[in-house]
Design a protein around this motif. Structure first.
Motif, PDB file in Angstrom:
ATOM      1  N   ILE A   4     -30.714   5.750  20.162  1.00  0.00           N
ATOM      2  CA  ILE A   4     -31.714   6.696  19.772  1.00  0.00           C
ATOM      3  C   ILE A   4     -31.407   7.450  18.722  1.00  0.00           C
ATOM      4  O   ILE A   4     -31.950   7.850  17.633  1.00  0.00           O
ATOM      5  CB  ILE A   4     -32.535   7.575  21.103  1.00  0.00           C
ATOM      6  CG1 ILE A   4     -33.386   6.835  21.707  1.00  0.00           C
ATOM      7  CG2 ILE A   4     -33.130   8.781  20.225  1.00  0.00           C
ATOM      8  CD1 ILE A   4     -34.799   6.305  21.216  1.00  0.00           C
ATOM      9  N   ASP A  22     -29.636  13.811  16.214  1.00  0.00           N
ATOM     10  CA  ASP A  22     -30.026  13.247  17.617  1.00  0.00           C
ATOM     11  C   ASP A  22     -30.864  14.199  18.165  1.00  0.00           C
ATOM     12  O   ASP A  22     -30.896  15.268  18.163  1.00  0.00           O
ATOM     13  CB  ASP A  22     -28.969  13.002  18.377  1.00  0.00           C
ATOM     14  CG  ASP A  22     -29.030  12.553  19.609  1.00  0.00           C
ATOM     15  OD1 ASP A  22     -30.198  12.097  20.047  1.00  0.00           O
ATOM     16  OD2 ASP A  22     -28.081  12.166  20.342  1.00  0.00           O
ATOM     17  N   PHE A  80     -40.788   6.631  19.358  1.00  0.00           N
ATOM     18  CA  PHE A  80     -39.539   5.913  19.964  1.00  0.00           C
ATOM     19  C   PHE A  80     -39.251   6.622  21.263  1.00  0.00           C
ATOM     20  O   PHE A  80     -39.357   7.435  21.726  1.00  0.00           O
ATOM     21  CB  PHE A  80     -38.362   6.324  18.895  1.00  0.00           C
ATOM     22  CG  PHE A  80     -38.480   5.823  17.600  1.00  0.00           C
ATOM     23  CD1 PHE A  80     -38.199   4.548  17.235  1.00  0.00           C
ATOM     24  CD2 PHE A  80     -38.801   6.501  16.599  1.00  0.00           C
ATOM     25  CE1 PHE A  80     -38.378   4.092  16.052  1.00  0.00           C
ATOM     26  CE2 PHE A  80     -38.906   6.398  15.362  1.00  0.00           C
ATOM     27  CZ  PHE A  80     -38.597   4.883  15.027  1.00  0.00           C
ATOM     28  N   THR A 110     -37.340   5.989  25.144  1.00  0.00           N
ATOM     29  CA  THR A 110     -36.250   5.876  25.900  1.00  0.00           C
ATOM     30  C   THR A 110     -36.395   6.381  27.336  1.00  0.00           C
ATOM     31  O   THR A 110     -37.479   7.049  27.875  1.00  0.00           O
ATOM     32  CB  THR A 110     -34.955   6.853  25.146  1.00  0.00           C
ATOM     33  OG1 THR A 110     -33.827   6.499  25.923  1.00  0.00           O
ATOM     34  CG2 THR A 110     -35.294   8.211  25.366  1.00  0.00           C
ATOM     35  N   LEU A 136     -32.648   2.882  22.991  1.00  0.00           N
ATOM     36  CA  LEU A 136     -33.819   2.797  22.588  1.00  0.00           C
ATOM     37  C   LEU A 136     -34.665   1.623  23.338  1.00  0.00           C
ATOM     38  O   LEU A 136     -33.911   0.367  23.503  1.00  0.00           O
ATOM     39  CB  LEU A 136     -34.067   2.213  21.066  1.00  0.00           C
ATOM     40  CG  LEU A 136     -35.488   1.810  20.426  1.00  0.00           C
ATOM     41  CD1 LEU A 136     -36.509   2.997  20.289  1.00  0.00           C
ATOM     42  CD2 LEU A 136     -35.298   1.193  19.050  1.00  0.00           C
ATOM     43  N   TYR A 139     -41.343   1.425  21.902  1.00  0.00           N
ATOM     44  CA  TYR A 139     -41.837   2.151  20.480  1.00  0.00           C
ATOM     45  C   TYR A 139     -43.288   2.048  20.526  1.00  0.00           C
ATOM     46  O   TYR A 139     -43.949   1.330  21.176  1.00  0.00           O
ATOM     47  CB  TYR A 139     -41.244   1.459  19.270  1.00  0.00           C
ATOM     48  CG  TYR A 139     -41.683   0.072  18.983  1.00  0.00           C
ATOM     49  CD1 TYR A 139     -42.771  -0.481  18.618  1.00  0.00           C
ATOM     50  CD2 TYR A 139     -40.529  -0.790  19.434  1.00  0.00           C
ATOM     51  CE1 TYR A 139     -43.049  -1.810  18.374  1.00  0.00           C
ATOM     52  CE2 TYR A 139     -40.971  -2.159  19.097  1.00  0.00           C
ATOM     53  CZ  TYR A 139     -41.989  -2.535  18.714  1.00  0.00           C
ATOM     54  OH  TYR A 139     -42.278  -4.161  18.613  1.00  0.00           O
TER      55      TYR A 139
END
Length: 218
Positions: free
Chosen positions: A44, A55, A81, A83, A92, A95
């Motif tokens: 990510i 991040d 995105f 996670t 990741l 999406y």
């Protein structure tokens, strides 16, 4: 108009969609990489760095998925995105493409729709079906697909652990040759125009114990 679209989709569901391993792999390959980042194989932090951000350190509660969003400068397009698979908030796993990003999304002039990606916002229902095949389910809210497949890595990962059981030392050799994937896909259409497209890859490593070698006895 909307009723006609769903009538067409229900007809397409007959006969029901049967998962094919080879077919699912091909479909997965067509939607598993975005902006050069592979689902279940990219960080990510790397994704956000590509668009000029630090991040985001996403996190969820009780194994919930977590999301971070980036939109383009005119807010006509955004990507969420995703996670959090098996409580991993660094990788990741999914999406969501949207033509109506939220106001709180980060804004980046570097974001544009990825070239060569086969699913495009604004596509008609039949265009998406040509890529993903017959849906698993159609409702008034969304059209959904589910892919189940196994992918093999070019080289296996071998890990060794030394252990002790009942006074006996041993070595456990675990070999990982690939991953199992359950991929859930959700498309939302506004009349007959794709407004949102979400992919989440729930992957697990395909690992097994090759052998247990005894080292010494006491």
């Amino acid at each position: 108009m909307i009723k006609n679209i769903y009538s067409i989709l229900f007809i397409l569901l007959i006969p029901s969609f049967a998962n094919s391993s080879d077919g699912d792999v091909a479909k997965y390959n067509s939607i598993s990489t975005l902006f050069g980042f592979k689902l279940s194989g990219s960080k990510i932090s790397e994704v956000f760095e590509k668009f000029g951000f630090e991040d985001p350190k996403l996190h969820g509660e009780k194994h919930d998925l977590a999301e971070g969003c980036i939109k383009n400068t005119d807010a006509s397009f955004g990507v969420v995105f995703i996670t959090g698979n098996i409580h991993d908030y660094e990788t990741l796993y999914g999406y969501r493409l949207t033509d109506n990003p939220k106001s709180e999304c980060l804004e980046s002039k570097l974001l544009s729709f990825p070239e060569g990606y086969r699913i495009r916002l604004g596509s008609e229902v039949n265009d998406v079906i040509k890529v993903l095949g017959k849906p698993k389910m159609v409702s008034a809210e969304a059209v959904t697909w589910e892919l189940n497949l196994k992918t093999l890595w070019d080289e296996p990962i071998i890990r060794n652990w030394n252990g002790k059981l009942g006074g006996e030392k041993y070595k456990k050799v675990v070999i990982s040759r690939g991953e199992y994937h359950t991929v859930l896909i959700r498309a939302v259409f506004r009349i007959n125009s794709l407004a949102s497209f979400e992919v989440v890859d729930y992957s697990e490593t395909d690992s097994y114990i090759e052998n247990i070698n005894e080292l010494t006895r006491h």
